[in-house]
Design a protein around this motif. Structure first.
Motif, mmCIF file in Angstrom:
data_model
loop_
_atom_site.group_PDB
_atom_site.id
_atom_site.type_symbol
_atom_site.label_atom_id
_atom_site.label_comp_id
_atom_site.label_asym_id
_atom_site.label_seq_id
_atom_site.Cartn_x
_atom_site.Cartn_y
_atom_site.Cartn_z
ATOM 1 N N GLU A 158 14.947 12.235 2.453
ATOM 2 C CA GLU A 158 14.392 11.983 1.131
ATOM 3 C C GLU A 158 13.006 11.368 1.238
ATOM 4 O O GLU A 158 12.743 10.510 2.106
ATOM 5 N N THR A 159 12.131 11.790 0.343
ATOM 6 C CA THR A 159 10.770 11.258 0.298
ATOM 7 C C THR A 159 10.727 10.057 -0.650
ATOM 8 O O THR A 159 11.234 10.113 -1.765
ATOM 9 N N VAL A 160 10.117 8.968 -0.173
ATOM 10 C CA VAL A 160 10.010 7.752 -0.977
ATOM 11 C C VAL A 160 8.555 7.323 -1.038
ATOM 12 O O VAL A 160 7.744 7.659 -0.167
ATOM 13 N N SER A 161 8.224 6.593 -2.083
ATOM 14 C CA SER A 161 6.892 6.001 -2.210
ATOM 15 C C SER A 161 6.987 4.556 -1.761
ATOM 16 O O SER A 161 7.566 3.719 -2.458
ATOM 17 N N ARG A 172 17.907 7.093 0.191
ATOM 18 C CA ARG A 172 16.953 5.985 0.160
ATOM 19 C C ARG A 172 17.516 4.723 0.810
ATOM 20 O O ARG A 172 16.923 3.655 0.692
ATOM 21 N N VAL A 173 18.667 4.845 1.477
ATOM 22 C CA VAL A 173 19.345 3.678 2.036
ATOM 23 C C VAL A 173 19.245 3.703 3.558
ATOM 24 O O VAL A 173 19.552 4.715 4.198
ATOM 25 N N VAL A 174 18.808 2.578 4.118
ATOM 26 C CA VAL A 174 18.734 2.407 5.574
ATOM 27 C C VAL A 174 19.676 1.273 5.951
ATOM 28 O O VAL A 174 19.586 0.174 5.395
ATOM 29 N N GLU A 175 20.597 1.544 6.887
ATOM 30 C CA GLU A 175 21.538 0.523 7.345
ATOM 31 C C GLU A 175 21.337 0.266 8.823
ATOM 32 O O GLU A 175 21.173 1.206 9.612
ATOM 33 N N VAL A 176 21.356 -1.014 9.195
ATOM 34 C CA VAL A 176 21.223 -1.434 10.593
ATOM 35 C C VAL A 176 22.457 -2.246 10.944
ATOM 36 O O VAL A 176 22.732 -3.283 10.321
ATOM 37 N N VAL A 177 23.219 -1.753 11.939
ATOM 38 C CA VAL A 177 24.488 -2.382 12.315
ATOM 39 C C VAL A 177 24.458 -2.711 13.796
ATOM 40 O O VAL A 177 24.054 -1.879 14.618
ATOM 41 N N ASP A 178 24.852 -3.953 14.134
ATOM 42 C CA ASP A 178 25.032 -4.285 15.547
ATOM 43 C C ASP A 178 26.524 -4.477 15.814
ATOM 44 O O ASP A 178 27.355 -4.333 14.914
ATOM 45 N N HIS A 179 26.886 -4.781 17.035
ATOM 46 C CA HIS A 179 28.289 -4.905 17.424
ATOM 47 C C HIS A 179 28.600 -6.320 17.885
ATOM 48 O O HIS A 179 29.434 -6.524 18.776
ATOM 49 N N GLY A 180 27.927 -7.309 17.281
ATOM 50 C CA GLY A 180 28.175 -8.700 17.624
ATOM 51 C C GLY A 180 29.224 -9.329 16.731
ATOM 52 O O GLY A 180 30.130 -8.660 16.221
ATOM 53 N N VAL A 199 17.774 -0.833 0.523
ATOM 54 C CA VAL A 199 17.780 0.210 -0.510
ATOM 55 C C VAL A 199 16.388 0.262 -1.114
ATOM 56 O O VAL A 199 15.945 -0.684 -1.771
ATOM 57 N N LEU A 200 15.685 1.383 -0.903
ATOM 58 C CA LEU A 200 14.329 1.536 -1.412
ATOM 59 C C LEU A 200 14.360 2.058 -2.835
ATOM 60 O O LEU A 200 15.283 2.781 -3.221
ATOM 61 N N PRO A 201 13.351 1.698 -3.636
ATOM 62 C CA PRO A 201 13.305 2.196 -5.020
ATOM 63 C C PRO A 201 13.134 3.701 -5.067
ATOM 64 O O PRO A 201 12.519 4.304 -4.175
ATOM 65 N N ALA A 202 13.657 4.305 -6.127
ATOM 66 C CA ALA A 202 13.558 5.751 -6.282
ATOM 67 C C ALA A 202 12.134 6.169 -6.588
ATOM 68 O O ALA A 202 11.350 5.396 -7.148
ATOM 69 N N ASP A 242 0.873 -1.181 0.000
ATOM 70 C CA ASP A 242 0.000 0.000 0.000
ATOM 71 C C ASP A 242 0.906 1.225 0.000
ATOM 72 O O ASP A 242 1.362 1.684 1.053
ATOM 73 N N LEU A 243 1.153 1.753 -1.172
ATOM 74 C CA LEU A 243 2.161 2.802 -1.314
ATOM 75 C C LEU A 243 1.642 4.153 -0.860
ATOM 76 O O LEU A 243 0.468 4.497 -1.045
ATOM 77 N N GLU A 244 2.536 4.916 -0.250
ATOM 78 C CA GLU A 244 2.264 6.286 0.160
ATOM 79 C C GLU A 244 3.591 7.033 0.190
ATOM 80 O O GLU A 244 4.660 6.428 0.236
ATOM 81 N N LEU A 245 3.518 8.341 0.126
ATOM 82 C CA LEU A 245 4.732 9.151 0.193
ATOM 83 C C LEU A 245 5.169 9.293 1.646
ATOM 84 O O LEU A 245 4.385 9.709 2.506
ATOM 85 N N VAL A 246 6.439 8.954 1.905
ATOM 86 C CA VAL A 246 6.945 8.944 3.285
ATOM 87 C C VAL A 246 8.296 9.634 3.297
ATOM 88 O O VAL A 246 9.158 9.360 2.446
ATOM 89 N N GLY A 247 8.485 10.538 4.262
ATOM 90 C CA GLY A 247 9.812 11.079 4.518
ATOM 91 C C GLY A 247 10.613 10.040 5.266
ATOM 92 O O GLY A 247 10.349 9.779 6.445
ATOM 93 N N LEU A 248 11.569 9.426 4.611
ATOM 94 C CA LEU A 248 12.187 8.218 5.143
ATOM 95 C C LEU A 248 12.902 8.464 6.474
ATOM 96 O O LEU A 248 12.736 7.691 7.429
ATOM 97 N N GLY A 249 13.708 9.526 6.558
ATOM 98 C CA GLY A 249 14.472 9.755 7.790
ATOM 99 C C GLY A 249 13.568 9.965 8.995
ATOM 100 O O GLY A 249 13.750 9.343 10.049
ATOM 101 N N ALA A 250 12.568 10.844 8.839
ATOM 102 C CA ALA A 250 11.651 11.112 9.951
ATOM 103 C C ALA A 250 10.864 9.871 10.331
ATOM 104 O O ALA A 250 10.638 9.591 11.525
ATOM 105 N N PHE A 251 10.447 9.096 9.334
ATOM 106 C CA PHE A 251 9.664 7.909 9.636
ATOM 107 C C PHE A 251 10.489 6.866 10.381
ATOM 108 O O PHE A 251 10.013 6.245 11.330
ATOM 109 N N VAL A 252 11.749 6.673 9.964
ATOM 110 C CA VAL A 252 12.602 5.702 10.653
ATOM 111 C C VAL A 252 12.802 6.114 12.107
ATOM 112 O O VAL A 252 12.752 5.284 13.026
ATOM 113 N N GLY A 253 13.008 7.414 12.357
ATOM 114 C CA GLY A 253 13.165 7.874 13.740
ATOM 115 C C GLY A 253 11.940 7.585 14.583
ATOM 116 O O GLY A 253 12.055 7.095 15.724
#
Length: 413
Positions: free
Chosen positions: A303-306, A338-346, A405-408, A266-277
């Motif tokens: 960046e705004t993504v759909s 458009r890139v989200v990275e998740v890093v742990d320290h294990g 990596v989300l589509p443009a 269900d696509l919608e326009l989302v500000g990626l940085g704010a939404f991840v926070g």
């Protein structure tokens, strides 16, 4: 060099060798025939000269009597009563013919013998031009034939890659066309393998869906009953295990929906940085996490993504929980464009997971803890529905790295 080039080169070398052998054989045969004609001509002349000498006593055709330059081999043959011919070697090759006449003398004639003349030079030129032309024609034909074979093999390889990517309906037989050669046999074997794999996967999907649906009702009843138990440590253990079992059934149902192919974004326009926070903040509250256990960093412009925000939040939750469970905090979540990275320290993801991606019911190395291996599988399923790319690797400073990596965002012209 590709298969097409190798096959073309092989055909060219074999044909060139065959044509060379043929040209040499033709030229050698022509030289032999020319030598035979010269011998016959010299023999006829010496016979006529001998007849003339026996009748008139006068040599003709430039014949000589007891020529001191007569080759010893020819002289010995004539002394035995034979009429013979003899060709001397190069340079200045000559053809001799000799016979014994009535007074016992040796009558001989000699003529120059050129190894090449106009006819042989013409034949030589014709063989060279014809050979080169034939080699060129064979090279063209071999390239065309090798290209057709190479094209069909590449089609089989492309179908194999499509099958490996999940397109089990791809047909190698259709890709190579109708034929009965080895390439067609290879294509048929590949289609048989894909059909068998498709059947096995379908059986696995049905089993997963059936088990999840059949377990859902009793697990729900078990969870409800566990809530009615009196307070105490045993009751807490029962309720905790019942919740774990319920989450497992829900995960299985979610995977079954991915396998069925009915899931849509269900696509919608989302500000990626704010939404991840905000999504990480909600996860901290739901999981009762310490503020410094998960750190969010926004790099550059938001960046705004759909996309489907619910699925993004589900992917983030699974990646973060996996890092907390199998790695070590803090979990670093960074957003760059458009890139989200998740890093742990294990200890990082196992090499098999990095190379092949997550697989259900396989949690990886023992040092990353235990589990059912469904969290990363579900995250990968949501990423596929979104058309995003989810990869797993090792962070530069060690630890597990998951990159989404989300589509443009498509722009209309």
């Amino acid at each position: 060099m590709g298969l097409r080039g190798k096959l073309g080169l092989i055909f060219l070398l074999v044909s060139a060798l065959a044509i060379l052998v043929l040209c040499v054989a033709v030229y050698t045969q022509a030289q032999s025939a020319r030598l035979d004609r010269t011998r016959s001509f010299a023999d006829e002349r010496v016979q006529l000269a001998a007849q003339s000498y026996d009748q008139s006593g006068v040599p003709v055709f430039g014949a000589e009597l007891d020529d001191p330059d007569l080759p010893p081999q020819l002289r010995a043959a004539v002394m035995e009563g034979k009429r013979a011919t003899f060709k001397t070697g190069s340079p200045n090759a000559k053809m001799w013919a000799a016979v014994t006449v009535k007074d016992g003398k040796t009558l001989s004639i000699v003529q120059d013998y050129q190894t090449t003349d106009d006819s042989m030079r013409a034949l030589q030129q014709a063989l060279i031009l014809g050979g080169l032309g034939t080699v060129g024609l064979v090279a063209l034909v071999s390239v065309i034939l090798a290209g057709g074979l190479s094209k069909r093999i590449v089609a089989v390889a492309g179908t194999a890659r499509r099958i490996a990517a999940g397109d089990l309906d791809a047909s190698a037989t259709e890709a190579v066309g109708k034929s009965k050669d080895e390439v067609a046999s290879l294509a048929a074997a590949l289609d048989t393998m894909a059909s068998s794999l498709r059947g096995q996967l379908e059986a696995e999907r049905r089993f997963t869906a059936d088990v999840a649906h059949d377990l859902r009702t009793p697990v729900t009843g078990l969870t409800t009953a566990a809530e009615l138990l009196p307070p105490g440590r045993p009751s807490e253990l029962v309720r905790d295990r019942a919740k774990v079992l319920r989450r497992l059934v829900e995960d299985l149902l979610e995977i079954a929906r991915f396998d069925s192919g009915v899931e849509q974004a269900d696509l919608e326009l989302v500000g990626l940085g704010a939404f991840v926070g905000s999504a990480v903040g909600r996860l901290r509250m739901q999981q009762s996490l310490a503020p410094d256990s998960v750190v969010v960093q926004i790099n550059g412009k938001d960046e705004t993504v759909s996309t489907d925000s619910r699925r993004i939040e589900r992917i983030l939750a699974n990646l973060i929980v996996n890092g907390l469970r199998h790695g070590r905090p803090p979990i670093e979540v960074s957003v760059t464009g458009r890139v989200v990275e998740v890093v742990d320290h294990g200890n990082g993801y196992p090499e098999e997971l990095i190379a092949e991606g997550p697989r259900r019911f396989r949690s990886g190395m023992a040092e990353r803890g235990v589990g059912h291996g469904l969290g990363l599988t579900i995250a990968a399923g949501h990423a596929k529905v979104l058309g995003a790319e989810l990869t797993f690797g090792t962070a530069p400073n060690g630890g597990a790295l998951a990159r989404l990596v989300l589509p443009a965002l498509e722009t209309s012209v």
